[in-house]
Design a protein around this motif. Structure first.
Motif, PDB file in Angstrom:
ATOM      1  N   ARG A 108      35.883  -8.936 -24.640  1.00 28.56           N
ATOM      2  CA  ARG A 108      35.529  -7.826 -25.523  1.00 28.56           C
ATOM      3  C   ARG A 108      34.220  -8.093 -26.266  1.00 28.56           C
ATOM      4  O   ARG A 108      33.464  -7.164 -26.553  1.00 28.56           O
ATOM      5  CB  ARG A 108      36.658  -7.527 -26.508  1.00 28.56           C
ATOM      6  N   THR A 111      31.789  -6.794 -23.765  1.00 26.86           N
ATOM      7  CA  THR A 111      31.865  -5.375 -23.388  1.00 26.86           C
ATOM      8  C   THR A 111      31.600  -4.420 -24.543  1.00 26.86           C
ATOM      9  O   THR A 111      31.160  -3.290 -24.323  1.00 26.86           O
ATOM     10  CB  THR A 111      33.257  -5.045 -22.798  1.00 26.86           C
ATOM     11  N   GLU A 112      31.841  -4.856 -25.771  1.00 28.73           N
ATOM     12  CA  GLU A 112      31.799  -3.937 -26.913  1.00 28.73           C
ATOM     13  C   GLU A 112      30.453  -3.227 -27.045  1.00 28.73           C
ATOM     14  O   GLU A 112      30.386  -1.994 -27.155  1.00 28.73           O
ATOM     15  CB  GLU A 112      32.132  -4.689 -28.207  1.00 28.73           C
ATOM     16  N   ARG A 115      29.661  -0.665 -24.320  1.00 22.32           N
ATOM     17  CA  ARG A 115      30.361   0.614 -24.457  1.00 22.32           C
ATOM     18  C   ARG A 115      29.780   1.448 -25.608  1.00 22.32           C
ATOM     19  O   ARG A 115      29.596   2.657 -25.475  1.00 22.32           O
ATOM     20  CB  ARG A 115      31.855   0.369 -24.661  1.00 22.32           C
ATOM     21  N   LYS A 120      28.761   2.806 -21.625  1.00 22.03           N
ATOM     22  CA  LYS A 120      29.422   2.491 -20.359  1.00 22.03           C
ATOM     23  C   LYS A 120      30.935   2.625 -20.488  1.00 22.03           C
ATOM     24  O   LYS A 120      31.495   2.474 -21.573  1.00 22.03           O
ATOM     25  CB  LYS A 120      29.082   1.065 -19.926  1.00 22.03           C
ATOM     26  N   SER A 121      31.561   2.864 -19.365  1.00 18.80           N
ATOM     27  CA  SER A 121      33.022   2.940 -19.350  1.00 18.80           C
ATOM     28  C   SER A 121      33.617   1.534 -19.481  1.00 18.80           C
ATOM     29  O   SER A 121      32.914   0.531 -19.299  1.00 18.80           O
ATOM     30  CB  SER A 121      33.507   3.572 -18.043  1.00 18.80           C
ATOM     31  N   LYS A 122      34.914   1.476 -19.773  1.00 19.26           N
ATOM     32  CA  LYS A 122      35.618   0.204 -19.866  1.00 19.26           C
ATOM     33  C   LYS A 122      35.496  -0.561 -18.554  1.00 19.26           C
ATOM     34  O   LYS A 122      35.216  -1.771 -18.550  1.00 19.26           O
ATOM     35  CB  LYS A 122      37.088   0.455 -20.209  1.00 19.26           C
ATOM     36  N   GLU A 123      35.658   0.132 -17.445  1.00 23.99           N
ATOM     37  CA  GLU A 123      35.604  -0.518 -16.131  1.00 23.99           C
ATOM     38  C   GLU A 123      34.207  -1.060 -15.832  1.00 23.99           C
ATOM     39  O   GLU A 123      34.058  -2.188 -15.359  1.00 23.99           O
ATOM     40  CB  GLU A 123      36.029   0.475 -15.031  1.00 23.99           C
ATOM     41  N   GLU A 124      33.190  -0.243 -16.101  1.00 25.45           N
ATOM     42  CA  GLU A 124      31.802  -0.665 -15.852  1.00 25.45           C
ATOM     43  C   GLU A 124      31.444  -1.893 -16.692  1.00 25.45           C
ATOM     44  O   GLU A 124      30.880  -2.864 -16.185  1.00 25.45           O
ATOM     45  CB  GLU A 124      30.835   0.460 -16.212  1.00 25.45           C
ATOM     46  N   SER A 125      31.772  -1.814 -17.975  1.00 27.11           N
ATOM     47  CA  SER A 125      31.384  -2.896 -18.882  1.00 27.11           C
ATOM     48  C   SER A 125      32.129  -4.182 -18.556  1.00 27.11           C
ATOM     49  O   SER A 125      31.563  -5.286 -18.641  1.00 27.11           O
ATOM     50  CB  SER A 125      31.613  -2.488 -20.343  1.00 27.11           C
ATOM     51  N   GLU A 126      33.384  -4.068 -18.155  1.00 30.98           N
ATOM     52  CA  GLU A 126      34.147  -5.265 -17.802  1.00 30.98           C
ATOM     53  C   GLU A 126      33.640  -5.892 -16.502  1.00 30.98           C
ATOM     54  O   GLU A 126      33.632  -7.114 -16.363  1.00 30.98           O
ATOM     55  CB  GLU A 126      35.635  -4.937 -17.706  1.00 30.98           C
TER      56      GLU A 126
END
Length: 254
Positions: A108, A111-112, A115, A120-126
């Motif tokens: 996180r 990714t935070e 996003r 970005k989406s959760k999937e993209e950022s992860e």
């Protein structure tokens, strides 16, 4: 002021004062895409303040800063907020003390900002985060928390977090100063790998061998001024200015 096509940063006559105390007196330099600029000097010489001014963590008193062809500040006057924000997206900064969110997992932490800032989406950022963690050798630590990591691991997460926003230039403010000697090597190895990949970087460091061997251009600062700059090997091994000679004496006598 505009930069040449390959010039990613240009700083002209930058000044910064805190009240009557002039921290940066007249700083000018440029950096081209794919190059590594090293900055060395004693504590209090203005190195970190210079980075903070370019990264918009401090406001300048005078001078001009151009990043990726856009003026952040020209003759002491700042660009509009939208331009400042756009320029901010071109810059990544890795702090000496990691500055990770302690209540966020490693994943996180990376990714935070993707996003919130990039949308970005959760999937993209992860996906980006996991790719970078793999690059840093930390894929297995994605669900760990900062307190469960060594200092070297925390700093590698900080580097991954900065890279996740895909900056045009990455700044390091003494990235190994909070680490013990055993952990310093792993961070320097990561930065060397980024240099091989032609990541444009500005590195404030007290590691003289690293500065000499990794930088394309080296600046020695003291008293808010650039005392000497040039080829890293020449500057470290054969400094010309008396103040530089004094500063490097302990290193060169080894």
């Amino acid at each position: 002021m505009t930069t040449t096509n390959n010039e990613i940063i240009r700083v002209d006559h930058l000044k910064k004062s805190f009240g009557d105390f002039e921290v940066l007196k007249d700083i000018s330099f440029s950096l081209h895409r794919g190059e590594v600029l090293g900055i060395i000097g004693p504590s209090g010489s203005g190195k970190s303040t210079l980075l903070r001014c370019i990264c918009q963590l401090e406001t300048v008193t005078g001078g001009t800063v151009n990043i990726c062809g856009r003026n952040l500040v020209e003759n002491g006057i700042y660009a509009d907020k939208n331009t400042q924000r756009a320029i901010g997206l071109d810059i990544g900064l890795v702090f000496q003390n990691f500055n990770l969110f302690p209540h966020f997992s490693v994943l996180r932490n990376i990714t935070e900002a993707q996003r919130i800032v990039l949308g970005k989406s959760k999937e993209e950022s992860e996906a980006v985060a996991m790719e970078l963690l793999k690059k840093m050798g930390l894929e297995a630590k994605a669900n760990s928390y900062p307190c469960e990591l060594s200092g070297g691991q925390q700093q590698r997460v900080s580097i991954a977090r900065a890279l996740a926003l895909k900056p045009q230039v990455l700044f390091f403010d003494e990235p190994t100063s909070a680490l013990d000697p055993e952990l310093t090597g792993e961070i320097l190895a990561v930065i060397r790998e980024l240099a091989k990949e032609k990541m444009t970087m500005v590195i404030v460091t007290h590691e003289m061998s690293f500065a000499r061997d990794t930088s394309d251009h080296l600046i020695f600062m003291d008293g808010g001024l650039i005392v000497e700059q040039g080829n890293p090997v020449e500057l470290i091994n054969n400094p010309k200015e008396e103040r530089t000679i004094q500063f490097l004496k302990r290193f060169n006598d080894k």
